[in-house]
Enzyme design. Structure first.
Site, PDB file in Angstrom:
ATOM      1  N   GLY A 168       0.806  -1.213   0.000  1.00 43.18           N
ATOM      2  CA  GLY A 168       0.000   0.000   0.000  1.00 43.18           C
ATOM      3  C   GLY A 168       0.839   1.262   0.000  1.00 43.18           C
ATOM      4  O   GLY A 168       0.510   2.247  -0.667  1.00 43.18           O
ATOM      5  N   ASP A 169       1.933   1.259   0.750  1.00 45.23           N
ATOM      6  CA  ASP A 169       2.837   2.408   0.767  1.00 45.23           C
ATOM      7  C   ASP A 169       3.462   2.636  -0.605  1.00 45.23           C
ATOM      8  O   ASP A 169       3.553   3.772  -1.087  1.00 45.23           O
ATOM      9  CB  ASP A 169       3.949   2.193   1.789  1.00 45.23           C
ATOM     10  CG  ASP A 169       3.499   2.457   3.214  1.00 45.23           C
ATOM     11  OD1 ASP A 169       2.804   3.455   3.437  1.00 45.23           O
ATOM     12  OD2 ASP A 169       3.845   1.661   4.097  1.00 45.23           O
ATOM     13  N   SER A 170       3.907   1.570  -1.226  1.00 42.99           N
ATOM     14  CA  SER A 170       4.570   1.702  -2.524  1.00 42.99           C
ATOM     15  C   SER A 170       3.602   2.162  -3.600  1.00 42.99           C
ATOM     16  O   SER A 170       3.943   2.997  -4.449  1.00 42.99           O
ATOM     17  CB  SER A 170       5.219   0.371  -2.920  1.00 42.99           C
ATOM     18  OG  SER A 170       6.220   0.012  -1.991  1.00 42.99           O
ATOM     19  N   GLY A 173       3.090   5.813  -3.097  1.00 43.32           N
ATOM     20  CA  GLY A 173       4.251   6.561  -3.557  1.00 43.32           C
ATOM     21  C   GLY A 173       4.281   6.708  -5.068  1.00 43.32           C
ATOM     22  O   GLY A 173       4.625   7.772  -5.602  1.00 43.32           O
TER      23      GLY A 173
END
Length: 399
Positions: A168-170, A173
Site C-alpha cells: 500500500g505504501d509503494s 508513492g
C-alpha cells in the site's frame, strides 16, 4: 546525460515508505531531492531492512538514493523561516504526515502558495486530506485491508495474508509521483501549482480491476482464488518434475492453441470443454489437472523452453537469488549498483523504471551516510548562510 526532471527541486518531508518512495522516483528521473529530517529524530528507514552489516541496514539504500540529506526542525520559528526560503527556490514538496500537521506548524498550502505560487504540494496519507477518516493515522497493512485488496489475497476459506512487502505504501508513492508529474505539466499551462492528494486506501483501490462494477451490476463479491484467477484459464502455477513451480499463462484462445500443440494435445483446443475463454473458465479444474500432469513429467527448464519456443507465456517463480542474476534484468540495468558510503562499497538495488530513451534516469549514489550530511551545501550554497550561522543554528537545535 541529464535526467528528464533535471532542474526540478523537491523538498521531501516525512518518513518511512510512501513519501520517500515518491521522492525516490522523482530523484531517479533527475530531480534534485532534498531529504529533510528532524535533527533529533532521523527517518527510521535508516534502520530498516532485514540484512545487517557493521550495524547498518539497507532499506535506506533503496529509498534514499540520489537524495541530499539536510536537517531542519519545522516546529521552530527559525526552522519555518528557513523552510520557506527553500520553498522559494523549489518546485515540489512531498510530505506524508497525518493531515493537519503542516497546518499546525503554520505551513499549510495557503502559506506555501503565498511564498511561491508555482509550488506543488504532494500529500500522502492513509485516507486522504478530506472525509470523515482524514484525521486517522494510516499504515499500508490497514489500507490494503480497508480498500478490499487484502480480502482478495490468499486461498478460499483461509485467512487473508499480506504480501511480505508494504504494498500500500509503494502504490501510494507511485501515484503521488504520477500526480506530481501531472501537476508539473499543468503548471507549464497555468503558471501555478496545486495540491496532489494521495491516499493509501485509494491507491490500493485503484488497482482492483473490475471488482466494483462486478459488484454493482451483478452482486459479485470477488474473493481469494489461491494461485489462479477464477474464470481465467489456463493461468496458474504447475509443479515440475523436480518439485519447483512454473507459471503457465495461456488464457487467450490463440495462445491456448499453441499450448495444446506444444503439449502434444492439439485436440484439446477444439474440445467443447476448452474451446473458448468462457468454456475454459467453467472447466478450470479439469484443465489445470491436464496441464499439471504434463508439467509433472518435465524439468522446469524443458517446460519453459518448450513453451517459449511455441509462443506460450511461461516462466519460473524466482527468489531474489535468481532475480539478481537474471540476464534480462541485468541487460536492462535493473540490478543497479549503489555506492553506500556507510560501508564503503557498492550495494545492489533495483534499477530505474521506466526507461526513457532520451533522458534516462540513473542511480548516482545510495543516499546520505548521516542526517544533515548536505547541510553546508544547501544552507550555505543555496541559501547563502555563513558557516557561523549554520553552526549557531545547529547549536540551537534548528539544524
Amino acid at each position: 546525460m541529464p535526467g528528464a526532471l533535471d532542474g526540478v527541486r523537491v523538498l521531501e518531508l516525512g518518513t518511512l515508505i510512501s513519501g520517500p518512495f515518491a521522492g525516490r522516483l522523482l530523484g531517479d528521473m533527475g530531480a534534485e531531492v532534498l531529504k529533510v529530517e528532524l535533527p533529533t529524530s532521523p527517518d527510521p528507514l535508516r534502520t530498516w531492512g532485514q540484512a545487517e552489516l557493521d550495524g547498518h541496514h539497507f532499506f535506506w539504500t533503496v529509498h534514499a538514493r540520489n537524495k541530499k540529506a539536510i536537517t531542519l526542525d519545522l516546529r521552530t520559528p527559525r526552522g519555518r523561516e528557513l523552510f520557506l526560503e527553500l520553498v522559494d527556490r523549489s518546485d515540489i514538496i512531498v510530505e506524508n504526515f497525518r493531515p493537519g500537521t503542516l497546518e499546525k506548524w503554520g505551513l499549510g498550502y495557503d502559506v506555501l502558495r503565498d511564498r511561491n505560487q508555482g509550488i506543488i504540494l504532494v500529500r500522502v496519507s492513509g485516507y486522504g486530506q478530506t472525509g470523515p477518516d482524514a484525521g486517522k493515522a494510516g499504515y499500508a497493512s490497514v489500507a490494503e485491508a480497508a480498500s478490499g485488496l487484502r480480502h482478495m489475497n490468499g486461498f478460499p476459506g483461509g485467512p487473508p495474508p499480506r504480501l511480505a512487502l508494504s504494498l500500500g505504501d509503494s502504490l501510494a508513492g507511485m501515484f503521488a509521483a504520477q500526480g506530481a508529474l501531472a501537476a508539473l505539466y499543468r503548471r507549464t499551462v497555468t503558471g501555478v501549482g496545486q495540491v496532489v492528494d494521495t491516499a493509501l486506501t485509494e491507491s490500493c483501490l485503484a488497482i482492483q480491476e473490475s471488482t466494483i462494477p462486478d459488484y454493482d451490476v451483478g452482486g459479485v463479491v470477488r474473493g481469494p482464488s489461491g494461485t489462479r484467477l477464477e474464470g481465467i484459464a489456463p493461468s496458474n502455477i504447475y509443479q515440475s518434475a523436480n518439485g519447483s513451480w512454473v507459471v503457465i499463462a495461456a488464457n487467450q484462445d490463440t495462445v491456448f492453441r499453441r499450448l495444446c500443440a506444444a503439449m502434444g494435445r492439439p485436440e484439446l483446443a477444439v474440445d467443447e470443454r476448452f474451446a473458448d475463454h468462457v468454456a475454459r473458465g467453467r472447466n478450470q479444474d479439469e484443465l489445470d489437472a491436464i496441464i499439471g500432469a504434463w508439467a509433472a513429467q518435465r524439468q522446469p527448464a524443458e517446460i519453459i523452453d518448450t513453451l517459449s519456443e511455441a509462443g506460450v507465456i511461461s516462466g519460473p517463480i524466482n527468489t531474489v537469488a535468481e532475480v539478481v542474476t537474471d540476464p534480462q534484468l541485468r541487460a536492462r540495468g535493473m540490478i543497479a549498483d549503489h555506492f553506500d558510503e556507510r560501508i564503503g562499497r557498492n550495494v545492489k538495488g533495483p534499477g530505474v523504471v521506466p526507461v526513457l530513451s532520451e533522458s534516462p534516469g540513473s542511480v548516482h549514489h545510495a543516499g546520505s551516510a548521516s542526517p544533515g550530511q548536505h547541510n553546508d551545501e544547501v544552507y550555505g550554497g543555496l541559501l547563502g548562510l555563513s558557516s557561523e550561522e549554520i553552526r549557531s543554528l545547529k547549536d540551537e537545535g534548528v539544524l
